[in-house]
Design a protein around this motif. Structure first.
Motif, mmCIF file in Angstrom:
data_model
loop_
_atom_site.group_PDB
_atom_site.id
_atom_site.type_symbol
_atom_site.label_atom_id
_atom_site.label_comp_id
_atom_site.label_asym_id
_atom_site.label_seq_id
_atom_site.Cartn_x
_atom_site.Cartn_y
_atom_site.Cartn_z
ATOM 1 N N ALA A 1 -2.001 -39.023 -138.060
ATOM 2 C CA ALA A 1 -0.882 -38.100 -138.226
ATOM 3 C C ALA A 1 -0.817 -37.717 -139.695
ATOM 4 O O ALA A 1 -0.793 -38.568 -140.566
ATOM 5 C CB ALA A 1 0.428 -38.749 -137.805
ATOM 6 N N VAL A 2 -0.854 -36.436 -139.948
ATOM 7 C CA VAL A 2 -0.667 -35.903 -141.285
ATOM 8 C C VAL A 2 0.415 -34.850 -141.139
ATOM 9 O O VAL A 2 0.230 -33.868 -140.438
ATOM 10 C CB VAL A 2 -1.959 -35.274 -141.836
ATOM 11 N N GLY A 3 1.552 -35.093 -141.761
ATOM 12 C CA GLY A 3 2.690 -34.209 -141.538
ATOM 13 C C GLY A 3 3.379 -34.635 -140.264
ATOM 14 O O GLY A 3 3.875 -35.733 -140.161
ATOM 15 N N SER A 4 3.358 -33.772 -139.261
ATOM 16 C CA SER A 4 3.979 -34.144 -137.991
ATOM 17 C C SER A 4 3.007 -33.900 -136.844
ATOM 18 O O SER A 4 2.130 -33.057 -136.927
ATOM 19 C CB SER A 4 5.276 -33.366 -137.768
ATOM 20 N N GLY A 5 3.196 -34.656 -135.786
ATOM 21 C CA GLY A 5 2.328 -34.519 -134.621
ATOM 22 C C GLY A 5 2.988 -35.103 -133.394
ATOM 23 O O GLY A 5 4.020 -35.754 -133.476
ATOM 24 N N ALA A 6 2.378 -34.867 -132.252
ATOM 25 C CA ALA A 6 2.907 -35.360 -130.987
ATOM 26 C C ALA A 6 2.360 -36.755 -130.700
ATOM 27 O O ALA A 6 1.280 -37.114 -131.145
ATOM 28 C CB ALA A 6 2.533 -34.403 -129.870
ATOM 29 N N ARG A 7 3.114 -37.489 -129.934
ATOM 30 C CA ARG A 7 2.720 -38.851 -129.576
ATOM 31 C C ARG A 7 3.180 -39.105 -128.144
ATOM 32 O O ARG A 7 4.275 -38.729 -127.765
ATOM 33 C CB ARG A 7 3.403 -39.820 -130.542
ATOM 34 N N ALA A 8 2.346 -39.749 -127.343
ATOM 35 C CA ALA A 8 2.708 -40.132 -125.975
ATOM 36 C C ALA A 8 2.072 -41.482 -125.677
ATOM 37 O O ALA A 8 0.958 -41.764 -126.114
ATOM 38 C CB ALA A 8 2.229 -39.092 -124.986
ATOM 39 N N VAL B 1 2.185 -45.004 -122.651
ATOM 40 C CA VAL B 1 2.688 -45.712 -121.478
ATOM 41 C C VAL B 1 2.425 -47.199 -121.703
ATOM 42 O O VAL B 1 1.296 -47.584 -121.987
ATOM 43 C CB VAL B 1 1.995 -45.240 -120.178
ATOM 44 N N LEU B 2 3.467 -48.015 -121.614
ATOM 45 C CA LEU B 2 3.377 -49.448 -121.883
ATOM 46 C C LEU B 2 4.062 -50.236 -120.775
ATOM 47 O O LEU B 2 5.002 -49.757 -120.158
ATOM 48 C CB LEU B 2 4.080 -49.784 -123.205
ATOM 49 N N THR B 3 3.605 -51.468 -120.558
ATOM 50 C CA THR B 3 4.212 -52.365 -119.579
ATOM 51 C C THR B 3 4.470 -53.719 -120.233
ATOM 52 O O THR B 3 3.631 -54.204 -120.982
ATOM 53 C CB THR B 3 3.275 -52.559 -118.365
ATOM 54 N N ASN B 4 5.627 -54.315 -119.929
ATOM 55 C CA ASN B 4 5.906 -55.649 -120.460
ATOM 56 C C ASN B 4 5.670 -56.704 -119.388
ATOM 57 O O ASN B 4 5.286 -56.407 -118.261
ATOM 58 C CB ASN B 4 7.321 -55.736 -121.062
ATOM 59 N N GLN B 5 5.907 -57.968 -119.742
ATOM 60 C CA GLN B 5 5.633 -59.089 -118.850
ATOM 61 C C GLN B 5 6.567 -59.128 -117.642
ATOM 62 O O GLN B 5 6.267 -59.786 -116.655
ATOM 63 C CB GLN B 5 5.672 -60.421 -119.614
ATOM 64 N N LYS B 6 7.677 -58.414 -117.681
ATOM 65 C CA LYS B 6 8.604 -58.373 -116.548
ATOM 66 C C LYS B 6 8.278 -57.231 -115.588
ATOM 67 O O LYS B 6 8.951 -57.052 -114.588
ATOM 68 C CB LYS B 6 10.037 -58.215 -117.056
ATOM 69 N N GLY B 7 7.287 -56.409 -115.944
ATOM 70 C CA GLY B 7 6.896 -55.293 -115.096
ATOM 71 C C GLY B 7 7.575 -53.980 -115.436
ATOM 72 O O GLY B 7 7.338 -52.971 -114.780
ATOM 73 N N ALA B 8 8.428 -53.959 -116.467
ATOM 74 C CA ALA B 8 9.061 -52.712 -116.890
ATOM 75 C C ALA B 8 7.993 -51.783 -117.451
ATOM 76 O O ALA B 8 7.118 -52.204 -118.201
ATOM 77 C CB ALA B 8 10.128 -52.983 -117.942
ATOM 78 N N VAL B 9 8.057 -50.516 -117.078
ATOM 79 C CA VAL B 9 7.066 -49.533 -117.511
ATOM 80 C C VAL B 9 7.761 -48.470 -118.361
ATOM 81 O O VAL B 9 8.677 -47.792 -117.894
ATOM 82 C CB VAL B 9 6.376 -48.864 -116.305
ATOM 83 N N LEU B 10 7.329 -48.350 -119.616
ATOM 84 C CA LEU B 10 7.835 -47.321 -120.523
ATOM 85 C C LEU B 10 6.880 -46.140 -120.519
ATOM 86 O O LEU B 10 5.689 -46.313 -120.745
ATOM 87 C CB LEU B 10 7.941 -47.857 -121.949
ATOM 88 N N GLU B 11 7.395 -44.947 -120.269
ATOM 89 C CA GLU B 11 6.624 -43.706 -120.367
ATOM 90 C C GLU B 11 7.321 -42.862 -121.422
ATOM 91 O O GLU B 11 8.346 -42.244 -121.143
ATOM 92 C CB GLU B 11 6.613 -42.979 -119.024
ATOM 93 N N LEU B 12 6.774 -42.853 -122.634
ATOM 94 C CA LEU B 12 7.445 -42.246 -123.774
ATOM 95 C C LEU B 12 6.613 -41.145 -124.403
ATOM 96 O O LEU B 12 5.389 -41.219 -124.441
ATOM 97 C CB LEU B 12 7.744 -43.315 -124.825
ATOM 98 N N SER B 13 7.287 -40.160 -124.950
ATOM 99 C CA SER B 13 6.620 -39.124 -125.737
ATOM 100 C C SER B 13 7.573 -38.704 -126.840
ATOM 101 O O SER B 13 8.777 -38.925 -126.757
ATOM 102 C CB SER B 13 6.235 -37.926 -124.867
ATOM 103 N N GLY B 14 7.012 -38.117 -127.880
ATOM 104 C CA GLY B 14 7.848 -37.692 -128.989
ATOM 105 C C GLY B 14 7.035 -37.209 -130.152
ATOM 106 O O GLY B 14 5.886 -36.769 -129.986
ATOM 107 N N THR B 15 7.611 -37.320 -131.327
ATOM 108 C CA THR B 15 6.970 -36.813 -132.533
ATOM 109 C C THR B 15 6.795 -37.925 -133.549
ATOM 110 O O THR B 15 7.588 -38.857 -133.624
ATOM 111 C CB THR B 15 7.805 -35.687 -133.168
ATOM 112 N N GLN B 16 5.742 -37.791 -134.324
ATOM 113 C CA GLN B 16 5.441 -38.724 -135.406
ATOM 114 C C GLN B 16 5.337 -37.920 -136.686
ATOM 115 O O GLN B 16 4.664 -36.889 -136.722
ATOM 116 C CB GLN B 16 4.131 -39.446 -135.122
#
Length: 144
Positions: free
Chosen positions: A103-110, A112-127
């Motif tokens: 990332a130089v300046g700003s950029g997109a980020r997406a 998908v992560l899972t934790n030990q309890k099975g929760a699934v994060l689907e995230l996107s945004g800016t960096q």
């Protein structure tokens, strides 16, 4: 004796159905995280956010370590869905990822992560910032 085994079988069946109904009740919520990251070979990240779940808002804290090729600093704002949770505390835990990016300046980020309890994060945004990485990283989320 036959009555005892019939009662035992009935209890096992009820317990199995209760387990299925709990899995069927898994829900989803909405997460917003702001994460600050910096490093040189070894990096660290920290930040905060909120979980909106079943009409209530819960505070979150994040922290993590990165190891590999890490250089620079950045601010990332991520928004998205968390699924497969039954209660707010299910979002808390350790999420692991391997990745690469720049990332130089700003950029997109997406991600998908899972934790030990099975929760699934689907995230996107800016960096925003100057960050180069090819690393293994871990993100820990705790309830505030």
């Amino acid at each position: 004796m036959k009555l005892a085994s019939t009662v035992s079988a009935a209890l096992v069946a009820i317990a199995a159905l209760a387990g299925l109904s709990t899995a069927a009740q898994a829900d989803s919520g909405f997460v917003t995280l702001t994460i600050y990251k910096a490093g040189w070979i070894i990096g660290g990240s920290g930040g905060s956010g909120v979980l909106n779940f079943r009409g209530r808002t819960y505070g979150l804290s994040t922290g993590g370590l990165d190891y590999g090729l890490v250089f620079g600093g950045s601010k990332t704002v991520l928004r998205g869905r968390v699924s497969n949770i039954n209660r707010p505390s299910d979002v808390a835990g350790v999420y692991g990822a391997a990745g690469a990016g720049i990332a130089v300046g700003s950029g997109a980020r997406a991600i998908v992560l899972t934790n030990q309890k099975g929760a699934v994060l689907e995230l996107s945004g800016t960096q925003v910032g100057l960050m180069a990485n090819a690393d293994l990283s871990g993100l820990a989320i705790t309830m505030r």
